[in-house]
Design an enzyme around this catalytic site. Structure first.
Site, short mmCIF file in Angstrom:
data_model
loop_
_atom_site.label_atom_id
_atom_site.label_comp_id
_atom_site.label_asym_id
_atom_site.label_seq_id
_atom_site.Cartn_x
_atom_site.Cartn_y
_atom_site.Cartn_z
N PRO A 26 7.39 7.11 7.53
CA PRO A 26 6.05 7.69 7.35
C PRO A 26 6.07 8.91 6.44
O PRO A 26 7.07 9.62 6.39
CB PRO A 26 5.63 8.08 8.77
CG PRO A 26 6.85 8.05 9.61
CD PRO A 26 7.89 7.24 8.91
N ASP A 27 4.98 9.13 5.69
CA ASP A 27 4.89 10.37 4.92
C ASP A 27 4.45 11.49 5.87
O ASP A 27 4.38 11.29 7.08
CB ASP A 27 3.97 10.21 3.69
CG ASP A 27 2.52 10.00 4.06
OD1 ASP A 27 2.19 10.05 5.26
OD2 ASP A 27 1.70 9.78 3.16
N PHE A 28 4.18 12.67 5.32
CA PHE A 28 3.79 13.77 6.19
C PHE A 28 2.28 13.84 6.38
O PHE A 28 1.81 14.04 7.47
CB PHE A 28 4.24 15.10 5.57
CG PHE A 28 5.70 15.39 5.79
CD1 PHE A 28 6.50 14.58 6.55
CD2 PHE A 28 6.27 16.53 5.23
CE1 PHE A 28 7.83 14.85 6.76
CE2 PHE A 28 7.60 16.83 5.42
CZ PHE A 28 8.39 15.98 6.18
N ARG A 29 1.57 13.72 5.25
CA ARG A 29 0.18 14.17 5.30
C ARG A 29 -0.89 13.10 5.30
O ARG A 29 -2.06 13.43 5.35
CB ARG A 29 -0.07 15.14 4.13
CG ARG A 29 0.69 16.42 4.31
CD ARG A 29 0.45 17.43 3.24
NE ARG A 29 1.37 18.53 3.42
CZ ARG A 29 2.64 18.51 3.05
NH1 ARG A 29 3.12 17.46 2.43
NH2 ARG A 29 3.42 19.54 3.28
N ASN A 34 11.91 13.58 -1.91
CA ASN A 34 12.34 12.84 -0.73
C ASN A 34 13.77 13.17 -0.34
O ASN A 34 14.61 13.48 -1.19
CB ASN A 34 12.17 11.34 -0.96
CG ASN A 34 10.71 10.96 -1.09
OD1 ASN A 34 9.85 11.77 -0.76
ND2 ASN A 34 10.44 9.78 -1.58
N ASP A 88 15.41 10.95 1.71
CA ASP A 88 15.93 9.71 2.29
C ASP A 88 17.01 9.02 1.46
O ASP A 88 17.59 8.02 1.89
CB ASP A 88 14.78 8.73 2.56
CG ASP A 88 13.92 8.44 1.32
OD1 ASP A 88 14.45 8.49 0.19
OD2 ASP A 88 12.72 8.17 1.49
N HIS A 127 14.12 18.89 -2.75
CA HIS A 127 14.11 19.44 -1.40
C HIS A 127 15.40 19.11 -0.66
O HIS A 127 15.44 19.06 0.56
CB HIS A 127 12.90 18.93 -0.63
CG HIS A 127 11.59 19.39 -1.24
ND1 HIS A 127 10.37 18.90 -0.88
CD2 HIS A 127 11.35 20.32 -2.21
CE1 HIS A 127 9.42 19.50 -1.60
NE2 HIS A 127 9.99 20.36 -2.41
P1 CNA Z 1 2.96 14.02 1.47
O1 CNA Z 1 2.39 15.37 1.37
O2 CNA Z 1 3.06 13.37 2.80
O3 CNA Z 1 2.06 13.08 0.52
C1 CNA Z 1 2.28 11.72 0.35
C2 CNA Z 1 1.34 11.20 -0.71
O4 CNA Z 1 1.64 9.84 -0.93
C3 CNA Z 1 -0.13 11.28 -0.32
O5 CNA Z 1 -0.88 11.70 -1.43
C4 CNA Z 1 -0.47 9.85 0.08
O6 CNA Z 1 -1.81 9.53 -0.20
C5 CNA Z 1 0.45 9.07 -0.82
N1 CNA Z 1 0.86 7.78 -0.30
C6 CNA Z 1 1.27 7.48 0.96
N2 CNA Z 1 1.62 6.19 1.03
C7 CNA Z 1 1.42 5.66 -0.22
C8 CNA Z 1 1.60 4.39 -0.77
N3 CNA Z 1 2.06 3.36 -0.07
N4 CNA Z 1 1.29 4.20 -2.08
C9 CNA Z 1 0.81 5.23 -2.82
N5 CNA Z 1 0.64 6.47 -2.35
C10 CNA Z 1 0.95 6.68 -1.06
O7 CNA Z 1 4.40 13.93 0.81
P2 CNA Z 1 4.97 14.75 -0.44
O8 CNA Z 1 6.20 14.05 -0.81
O9 CNA Z 1 3.95 14.99 -1.46
O10 CNA Z 1 5.32 16.14 0.26
C11 CNA Z 1 6.49 16.73 0.07
C12 CNA Z 1 7.34 16.77 1.35
C13 CNA Z 1 7.34 15.51 2.14
C14 CNA Z 1 8.76 16.95 0.96
O11 CNA Z 1 9.23 18.14 1.48
C15 CNA Z 1 9.56 15.77 1.54
O12 CNA Z 1 10.83 16.14 1.94
C16 CNA Z 1 8.75 15.34 2.68
N6 CNA Z 1 8.96 13.98 3.21
C17 CNA Z 1 9.91 13.15 2.74
C18 CNA Z 1 10.07 11.89 3.28
C19 CNA Z 1 11.13 10.99 2.72
O13 CNA Z 1 12.19 11.46 2.33
N7 CNA Z 1 10.86 9.70 2.67
C20 CNA Z 1 9.24 11.46 4.30
C21 CNA Z 1 8.24 12.34 4.78
C22 CNA Z 1 8.12 13.59 4.23
#
Ligand code: CNA
Length: 390
Positions: free
Chosen positions: A53-56, A127, A129, A146
């Site tokens: 899952p993403d964060f926001r 990311n 991951d 990060h």
């Molecule tokens: P965020 O703030 O959670 O934003 C994610 C963005 O991606 C949003 O604008 C969503 O609308 C968009 N989104 C989500 N799913 C999809 C999809 N399937 N297709 C297109 N767009 C999509 O995450 P950011 O990366 O902007 O924020 C930075 C943080 C999140 C960093 O510090 C990371 O370390 C951290 N993070 C990383 C992971 C990972 O490593 N996979 C997971 C969760 C959070």
């Protein structure tokens, strides 16, 4: 560059480099100009279809779900002062996110394909991951802005902790301590927590977007500084492509910006179609499948992406809830400590621009406000870092 507007450019304003504001026009530009210095910038949205899952994202994002739990605020899970007092929520999350559990998405393979075609100048990812590496993008082409789970060290004396022991501790859901007996400090993966400085590689390579002949921004809300400023460093007349569920940052404000709003995987497939690379892309992605029969098994119940995310989030919140119950008393003590800390922080100045900074919580009624800790941050504002400069 500079104080860029986030207002969408008038559709009637003609692009300067592209024949039109479409992904097909970008593909044509890439062929005609023999583009080979592409800078890619990514965030959590490129890994959501892998099951992380993403964060926001509202409802499905981790923060939305962690907020229900007993953390003083959702971001505390990545807050260094909170970690010092209670590392369990972070390690519960680490157990879930640790590399090796997830398959790269077709979007990760698209970035790898850009590299194989000799077109990738550099990838900047937020990311942690490591899925870009698993998809085949070489480490020397990646800035993990990060940090990542690749290395880890003691937060007190900085002594490195062995990889194999870390893997073992994470799999046993135990919290690793420094290997120097006299220290016994907590060990943390080299992931940048809020309040910590970004890796030196970020600053060393930060001028690369200005050398790009194309920039592609994928799956990020562009809310975390200083990463969020990178697209502003791309030259005014260089096309920028955003593939994301929503419009973010200043993308869309320049005549040569192209927005592909929607799912990343669908977006890169459309991009690959326009380039005539679709078969190659699917073949490359196929190589990330460790065991086709396993995959067949995994896909047998044919769960939707939403269902997979719901399962993942439910598991995470349950695990963290358990950790927090175990440490219930500690939690109360920490809350009191944090209240004390934030009062002190109120009297200190803003963090420097090379430090990871948190956007304000959106609902200050439900979540303690962080504005007193980071008073320079305004919601949705794309601040330019003041130092170090390009
Ligand atoms: P965020 O703030 O959670 O934003 C994610 C963005 O991606 C949003 O604008 C969503 O609308 C968009 N989104 C989500 N799913 C999809 C999809 N399937 N297709 C297109 N767009 C999509 O995450 P950011 O990366 O902007 O924020 C930075 C943080 C999140 C960093 O510090 C990371 O370390 C951290 N993070 C990383 C992971 C990972 O490593 N996979 C997971 C969760 C959070």
């Amino acid at each position: 560059m500079g104080n860029e507007s986030s207002t969408p450019v008038d559709e009637a304003t003609p692009p300067t480099k592209l024949h039109g504001r479409s992904i097909e026009a970008v593909a044509q530009y890439m062929k005609e100009k023999d583009v080979k210095n592409i800078v890619v910038m990514t965030g959590a949205g490129i890994s959501t279809s892998a099951g992380i899952p993403d964060f926001r994202s509202p409802d499905t994002g981790l923060y939305a779900n962690l907020a229900r739990l007993n953390l003083p605020y959702a971001e505390a899970v990545f807050d260094i002062s909170y970690f010092r007092n209670n590392p369990y929520p972070f390690y519960t999350l680490a157990h879930e996110l640790y590399p090796g559990k997830y398959r790269p998405t077709v979007t990760h393979s698209f970035i790898s394909l850009l590299n194989k075609k000799g077109k990738l100048l550099h990838l900047f990812t937020q990311n942690i991951d490591c899925l870009e590496r698993e998809a085949g993008v070489p480490g020397d082409k990646i800035v993990e802005a990060h940090g990542s789970f690749a290395t880890q060290r003691c937060i007190e004396c900085q002594t490195e902790y062995p990889d194999d022991r870390m893997r073992e501790m994470i799999s046993k859901k135990e919290v690793p301590k420094c290997i120097r007996k006299t220290c016994n400090g907590l060990v943390k993966p080299d992931i940048v927590f809020f309040g910590e400085a970004l890796p030196e590689a970020f600053f060393r390579n930060r001028s690369l977007p200005a050398k790009a002949d194309l920039a592609i921004v994928l799956g990020t809300s562009l809310t975390v500084q200083p990463f969020a400023s990178l697209p502003s460093f791309v030259r005014e007349d260089t096309p920028r492509v955003l593939i994301n569920l929503e419009r973010v940052g200043t993308l869309g404000s320049r005549p040569d910006d192209v927005l592909l709003l929607g799912d990343c995987d669908a977006g890169v497939r459309k991009f690959a179609d326009a380039l005539g690379w679709r078969e190659e892309l699917e073949a490359l992605w196929e190589t990330t499948d460790p065991d086709k029969s396993d995959r067949g098994k995994q896909q047998a119940p044919l769960k939707s992406r939403q269902e997979q995310l719901d399962d993942e989030i439910e598991k995470l919140t349950k695990d963290i809830d358990t950790s927090l119950k175990v440490t219930g008393e500690t939690s109360e003590r920490i809350k009191a400590e944090l209240e004390k800390d934030t009062t002190t922080a109120n009297k200190t100045s803003s963090p420097p621009a090379d430090v990871l900074s948190i956007p304000q919580p959106t609902n200050s009624k439900d979540q303690p406000s962080l504005q007193h800790v980071f008073p320079h941050l305004k919601e949705g504002k794309e601040d330019k870092p003041e130092k170090p400069s390009l």
